[in-house]
Scaffold this active site. Structure first.
Site, short mmCIF file in Angstrom:
data_model
loop_
_atom_site.label_atom_id
_atom_site.label_comp_id
_atom_site.label_asym_id
_atom_site.label_seq_id
_atom_site.Cartn_x
_atom_site.Cartn_y
_atom_site.Cartn_z
N GLY A 14 12.93 1.59 99.83
CA GLY A 14 11.72 1.30 99.06
C GLY A 14 11.98 0.25 97.99
O GLY A 14 13.08 -0.31 97.88
N PHE A 15 10.96 0.02 97.20
CA PHE A 15 11.03 -0.98 96.13
C PHE A 15 12.17 -0.65 95.14
O PHE A 15 13.16 -1.37 95.02
CB PHE A 15 9.65 -1.04 95.46
CG PHE A 15 9.57 -1.73 94.13
CD1 PHE A 15 10.19 -2.96 93.93
CD2 PHE A 15 8.85 -1.16 93.09
CE1 PHE A 15 10.11 -3.59 92.69
CE2 PHE A 15 8.76 -1.79 91.86
CZ PHE A 15 9.40 -3.00 91.66
N ASP A 35 16.47 7.32 103.85
CA ASP A 35 15.04 7.00 103.82
C ASP A 35 14.46 7.33 105.19
O ASP A 35 15.15 7.16 106.20
CB ASP A 35 14.87 5.49 103.51
CG ASP A 35 13.51 5.17 102.93
OD1 ASP A 35 12.50 5.41 103.61
OD2 ASP A 35 13.47 4.69 101.78
N TYR A 66 21.99 16.92 104.96
CA TYR A 66 23.44 17.07 105.03
C TYR A 66 24.09 15.71 104.88
O TYR A 66 23.69 14.74 105.52
CB TYR A 66 23.85 17.71 106.38
CG TYR A 66 25.34 17.69 106.59
CD1 TYR A 66 26.16 18.56 105.88
CD2 TYR A 66 25.93 16.79 107.48
CE1 TYR A 66 27.54 18.53 106.06
CE2 TYR A 66 27.30 16.75 107.67
CZ TYR A 66 28.10 17.63 106.95
OH TYR A 66 29.46 17.60 107.11
N ASN A 103 15.83 20.65 98.40
CA ASN A 103 16.96 20.38 99.31
C ASN A 103 18.06 19.60 98.59
O ASN A 103 19.24 19.88 98.74
CB ASN A 103 16.49 19.55 100.51
CG ASN A 103 15.63 20.37 101.45
OD1 ASN A 103 15.71 21.59 101.49
ND2 ASN A 103 14.78 19.70 102.22
N TYR A 149 0.15 13.92 93.94
CA TYR A 149 1.30 13.18 93.42
C TYR A 149 1.71 13.76 92.06
O TYR A 149 2.87 14.12 91.84
CB TYR A 149 0.93 11.71 93.28
CG TYR A 149 2.03 10.81 92.79
CD1 TYR A 149 3.16 10.55 93.56
CD2 TYR A 149 1.93 10.17 91.54
CE1 TYR A 149 4.16 9.69 93.12
CE2 TYR A 149 2.91 9.30 91.10
CZ TYR A 149 4.03 9.06 91.89
OH TYR A 149 5.01 8.20 91.44
N TYR A 163 17.22 24.36 87.77
CA TYR A 163 18.59 24.27 88.29
C TYR A 163 19.57 23.93 87.15
O TYR A 163 20.71 24.37 87.16
CB TYR A 163 18.68 23.20 89.40
CG TYR A 163 18.53 23.80 90.78
CD1 TYR A 163 17.31 24.31 91.21
CD2 TYR A 163 19.61 23.87 91.64
CE1 TYR A 163 17.16 24.88 92.46
CE2 TYR A 163 19.48 24.44 92.91
CZ TYR A 163 18.26 24.93 93.30
OH TYR A 163 18.13 25.50 94.55
N ARG A 190 -1.44 -1.20 94.37
CA ARG A 190 -1.29 -1.18 92.90
C ARG A 190 -1.87 -2.47 92.33
O ARG A 190 -1.93 -3.49 93.01
CB ARG A 190 0.18 -1.04 92.53
CG ARG A 190 0.70 0.34 92.95
CD ARG A 190 2.09 0.56 92.46
NE ARG A 190 3.02 0.69 93.56
CZ ARG A 190 4.22 1.26 93.47
NH1 ARG A 190 4.63 1.77 92.34
NH2 ARG A 190 5.01 1.33 94.51
N1 NAD Z 1 7.22 1.75 91.10
C1 NAD Z 1 6.75 2.39 90.05
O1 NAD Z 1 6.11 1.77 89.17
C2 NAD Z 1 7.01 3.86 89.86
C3 NAD Z 1 6.46 4.49 88.73
C4 NAD Z 1 6.70 5.84 88.54
C5 NAD Z 1 7.50 6.54 89.42
N2 NAD Z 1 8.03 5.91 90.50
C6 NAD Z 1 8.84 6.72 91.43
O2 NAD Z 1 9.95 5.99 91.90
C7 NAD Z 1 10.24 6.34 93.26
C8 NAD Z 1 10.24 5.10 94.12
O3 NAD Z 1 8.99 4.42 94.04
P1 NAD Z 1 8.77 2.98 94.71
O4 NAD Z 1 7.80 2.26 93.86
O5 NAD Z 1 10.07 2.38 95.01
O6 NAD Z 1 8.01 3.41 96.05
P2 NAD Z 1 8.29 2.96 97.55
O7 NAD Z 1 7.17 3.50 98.37
O8 NAD Z 1 8.56 1.50 97.62
O9 NAD Z 1 9.63 3.72 97.90
C9 NAD Z 1 9.69 5.08 98.24
C10 NAD Z 1 10.66 5.24 99.39
O10 NAD Z 1 10.80 6.63 99.71
C11 NAD Z 1 10.79 6.78 101.12
N3 NAD Z 1 10.36 8.15 101.43
C12 NAD Z 1 9.16 8.73 101.17
N4 NAD Z 1 9.15 10.00 101.60
C13 NAD Z 1 10.38 10.24 102.12
C14 NAD Z 1 10.99 11.38 102.71
N5 NAD Z 1 10.33 12.55 102.87
N6 NAD Z 1 12.29 11.28 103.13
C15 NAD Z 1 12.98 10.12 102.99
N7 NAD Z 1 12.44 9.01 102.45
C16 NAD Z 1 11.15 9.06 102.02
C17 NAD Z 1 9.83 5.70 101.60
O11 NAD Z 1 9.98 5.37 102.98
C18 NAD Z 1 10.17 4.55 100.67
O12 NAD Z 1 11.20 3.74 101.19
C19 NAD Z 1 9.17 7.35 93.67
O13 NAD Z 1 9.70 8.65 93.52
C20 NAD Z 1 8.06 7.12 92.67
O14 NAD Z 1 7.30 8.28 92.45
C21 NAD Z 1 7.78 4.58 90.75
#
Ligand code: NAD
Length: 327
Positions: A14-15, A35, A66, A103, A149, A163, A190
């Site tokens: 992800g990002f 991922d 695992y 997990n 969310y 934990y 966004r």
């Molecule tokens: N970007 C922001 O501004 C922001 C703000 C607050 C919180 N966050 C948190 O940061 C984290 C990453 O956000 P992001 O912006 O990079 O989003 P994103 O969608 O680009 O990345 C999330 C990644 O998680 C993977 N993913 C989702 N569910 C999954 C699962 N069950 N198993 C394995 N992989 C899974 C997706 O494929 C994706 O690659 C998230 O937890 C998000 O809530 C981001």
């Protein structure tokens, strides 16, 4: 030669996850990315595949996780993160914040690893106070569209803290405020990529309501530095990381029009349900505990991000299969 520390990063494609992989590779860690690619893109990490200190597992962390061998750290960043995504896949969003976190906490306990979770300013909901300090408990509608969310993230914090107190696990909680930069998806809904995409396609920029709601945007490199420092600190309570430079959506739209050198109109659409009216982090704790504050100005960060979006293939810039949200 000292052994490399081993770190598991979920949401690696992800990002934010991909930028974290880059940072920990740079610091000479052995990085294990995980991922299931539900919203991620392997292009974000393909440059790492050739490295001997990078591995990747295509796996859903809501199922049993695992990982062979030692683990010193776990960063749990897997979760859909934009309203467009979590409204499309609400059950997976709830599962990855709850079952997925459970997990990974189990794995951390088994490996005696320190675990950091990606929480969010959304735990504050539509806040009644501005800026939001960590002590604020929030104003969240559990059964509204954003509840899947917001409540998953609130549960994630609660189980992580349990934990920590009950099992003595080393845990860290970062509350991330709107972050932007290269590798964001142009069509994730966004506000920042939505405005830039509209400007690049020559369309009007769509704000919600009169655009008086505020957001504060943090450049990704600043966020990653804050997370790096928090992981290595000894502070287990939540810490806000974000840029307190607050701007209204209307002003932001005008900034994007100027930056892209286009001549678009800003038009108004009805406000979505439970849209937060204001968002600005109180970063007093991050400053005091981590010696951290953002360094990259919005104008600098936006220039880099615009160049990234412009470098995407044309069909991606023109792909519009989404609704806009002023997140
Ligand atoms: N970007 C922001 O501004 C922001 C703000 C607050 C919180 N966050 C948190 O940061 C984290 C990453 O956000 P992001 O912006 O990079 O989003 P994103 O969608 O680009 O990345 C999330 C990644 O998680 C993977 N993913 C989702 N569910 C999954 C699962 N069950 N198993 C394995 N992989 C899974 C997706 O494929 C994706 O690659 C998230 O937890 C998000 O809530 C981001």
């Amino acid at each position: 030669m000292t052994e490399r520390k081993r770190i598991l990063i979920t949401g690696a494609a992800g990002f934010l996850g991909s930028h974290l992989c880059d940072r920990f590779i740079k610091e000479d860690y052995h990085v294990i990315g995980m991922d299931n690619l539900i919203t991620g893109d392997l292009r974000n990490i393909e440059h790492l595949f050739k490295l001997e200190n990078f591995e990747f597992y295509n796996h859903d962390v809501s199922k049993f996780v695992y990982v062979p061998g030692e683990l010193h750290y776990i960063l749990h960043f897997a979760s859909p993160a934009s309203p467009i995504d979590y409204l499309k896949i609400p059950i997976q969003t709830l599962k990855v914040g709850s079952l997925g976190t459970h997990n990974l906490l189990g794995l951390a306990r088994n490996k005696k690893a320190r675990m950091l979770i990606a929480s969010t300013s959304e735990v504050y909901g539509d806040p009644n106070i501005n800026p939001q300090p960590e002590e604020y408990w929030g104003n969240v509608n559990p059964v509204g569209p954003r509840g899947v969310y917001d409540e998953a993230k609130r549960f994630q914090e609660a189980i992580t803290m349990a934990y920590h107190t009950f099992h003595g696990l080393e845990t860290r909680i970062v509350r991330i405020f709107n972050t932007y930069g290269p590798r964001m998806r142009l069509n994730d809904g966004r506000v920042l990529p939505a405005f830039i995409g509209q400007a690049l396609r020559g369309e009007p920029l769509t704000m919600f309501g009169d655009g008086s709601q505020t957001r504060s945007f943090c450049y990704v490199d600043d966020l990653i530095e804050g997370i790096y420092r928090l992981l290595h600190s000894d502070y287990a309570q939540p810490v806000n990381i974000g840029n307190p430079d607050e701007i209204t959506i209307k002003q932001f739209g005008e900034e994007i029009i100027k930056l892209t050198g286009t001549n678009q109109e800003l038009i108004s659409l009805p406000l979505p349900t439970d849209d937060p009216k204001q968002r600005r982090p109180d970063i007093t704790k991050a400053k005091a505990i981590l010696g951290w504050e953002p360094k990259v100005s919005r104008s600098e960060g936006l220039k880099i991000t615009l160049e990234y979006f412009k470098s995407l293939p044309e069909h991606e810039i023109n792909h519009k299969d989404f609704t806009y949200y002023n997140k």
